[in-house]
Design a protein around this motif. Structure first.
Motif, PDB file in Angstrom:
ATOM      1  N   TYR A 199       0.828  -1.206  -0.090  1.00  0.00           N
ATOM      2  CA  TYR A 199       0.156   0.002   0.004  1.00  0.00           C
ATOM      3  C   TYR A 199       0.821   1.217   0.008  1.00  0.00           C
ATOM      4  O   TYR A 199       0.268   2.377   0.229  1.00  0.00           O
ATOM      5  CB  TYR A 199      -0.665   0.225   1.265  1.00  0.00           C
TER       6      TYR A 199
ATOM      7  N   ARG B 191      -2.437   4.786   0.954  1.00  0.00           N
ATOM      8  CA  ARG B 191      -0.937   4.631   0.463  1.00  0.00           C
ATOM      9  C   ARG B 191      -0.246   6.084   0.904  1.00  0.00           C
ATOM     10  O   ARG B 191      -0.958   7.155   1.177  1.00  0.00           O
ATOM     11  CB  ARG B 191      -1.151   4.676  -1.016  1.00  0.00           C
TER      12      ARG B 191
ATOM     13  N   THR C 142      -7.260   4.622  -0.355  1.00  0.00           N
ATOM     14  CA  THR C 142      -7.246   4.068  -1.813  1.00  0.00           C
ATOM     15  C   THR C 142      -8.603   3.583  -2.172  1.00  0.00           C
ATOM     16  O   THR C 142      -8.860   2.982  -2.980  1.00  0.00           O
ATOM     17  CB  THR C 142      -6.032   2.849  -1.741  1.00  0.00           C
ATOM     18  N   ARG C 143      -9.624   3.956  -1.112  1.00  0.00           N
ATOM     19  CA  ARG C 143     -10.934   3.517  -1.657  1.00  0.00           C
ATOM     20  C   ARG C 143     -11.691   4.566  -0.514  1.00  0.00           C
ATOM     21  O   ARG C 143     -11.285   5.171   0.338  1.00  0.00           O
ATOM     22  CB  ARG C 143     -11.359   2.046  -1.421  1.00  0.00           C
TER      23      ARG C 143
ATOM     24  N   GLU D 159     -12.459   8.314  -2.027  1.00  0.00           N
ATOM     25  CA  GLU D 159     -10.979   7.753  -2.514  1.00  0.00           C
ATOM     26  C   GLU D 159     -10.009   8.610  -2.859  1.00  0.00           C
ATOM     27  O   GLU D 159     -10.467   9.608  -3.551  1.00  0.00           O
ATOM     28  CB  GLU D 159     -11.483   6.744  -3.465  1.00  0.00           C
TER      29      GLU D 159
END
Length: 317
Positions: free
Chosen positions: A10, A46, A60-61, A278
């Protein structure tokens, strides 16, 4: 401990190599909205560069309000001197009345600390601790603990190099001398102390100074802590300091979308305070968010070396 290979999934490629060489430990959940993970996996984040604040952490989401984003174990921790008799010397968990397992809450913590603790017990820390207490210093205790870990082979001498250092430090010659003298008086070999130079001490202290977290145990229900204000109100007094890798990559905001809390030991939990889209940067509040604009600006500038320009500060709220 989560394998470091999993950690690398990640991170932006720019950070994979240096993170793999660090002492990062994280656990994440994929059970949205729950604190008990259904399975272990990489957190929905990340690490990458921001436009104006160096490194940062990004989602990331979509992350739901109240979701446990990830957890983290410290690279190094140390209780406040005033709390050494009431909390575990390793995990900072409060000791039960009448506890007699030396300074640890469990055999597990005692075993994990065995290497550096045996070394610590050989040295007389009275003068060093008195110097820290007299001058109101807390971070040199973390340097002492890290030095013991390095000598014992429990940590590398450059394990904090990945962290951003403070730009200005006070004079450290005297406290460095006191630390080295304590080790030498305990017959620590010169070869073992080869790393413990004035420069190493200054470099480590510079990173600890702006990356150490004040650990406060939360007494309220974990699932109800959806605001930093509530977390502050429900928190007990601080019991020690700890340095983490991944949580140190979070940038500051006076109106954060993530909160870092400690339930009963130094194992940190980072939880979403509101819905996060995200790609949105995740930010925590480094200070007491209830302070007014001028107070916040003063503390951040003098304590962390930057002038905050978050939306809340731009409106002078």
């Amino acid at each position: 401990m989560t394998p470091l290979l999993r950690t690398s999934r990640y991170l932006s490629p720019k950070f994979k190599k240096i993170i793999l060489q660090s002492s990062l430990s994280t656990v994440s959940t994929t059970n949205h909205g729950g604190d008990s993970p259904s399975r272990l996996g990489p957190p929905p984040i990340r690490v990458d560069f921001t436009v104006s604040a160096g490194r940062g952490v990004f989602s990331t989401r979509f992350i739901s309000a109240g979701e446990l984003i990830h957890t983290a174990n410290p690279v190094v921790s140390h209780p406040f001197l005033s709390k050494c008799d009431v909390v575990c010397y390793l995990c900072l968990r409060r000791l039960k009345p009448g506890h007699c397992t030396e300074q640890f809450c469990s055999e597990e913590c005692k075993e994990q600390s065995k290497a550096f603790y045996e070394l610590e017990k050989k040295a007389d820390w009275f003068v060093y601790h008195k110097y820290c207490s007299t001058h109101g210093l807390k971070y040199p205790l973390l340097v002492k603990r890290l030095a013991c870990m390095v000598i014992a082979g429990a940590a590398s001498e450059n394990c904090l190099d990945i962290l951003q250092p403070a730009q200005v430090l006070p004079e450290i010659e005297e406290e460095h001398s006191l630390l080295r003298t304590a080790f030498e008086a305990a017959d620590t070999t010169e070869e073992s102390l080869k790393f413990l130079s004035n420069q190493w001490y200054a470099n480590v202290l510079a990173r600890i100074r702006i990356n150490a977290f004040r650990v406060e145990m939360v007494s309220g229900l974990y699932g109800d802590l959806l605001s930093s204000a509530l977390a502050s109100v429900e928190a007990e007094s601080g019991i020690g300091n700890a340095v983490y890798i991944l949580p140190s990559f979070y940038n500051h905001d006076c109106d954060p979308n993530v909160n870092i809390i400690w339930m009963d030991n130094v194992h940190a939990r980072l939880k979403a305070l509101r819905n996060i889209d995200e790609g949105e940067e995740l930010r925590i509040c480094y200070i007491d968010a209830s302070m007014d604009f001028d107070a916040r600006q003063n503390v951040l500038l003098n304590g962390f070396g930057f002038k905050c320009s978050c939306n809340r500060c731009l409106s002078k709220d």
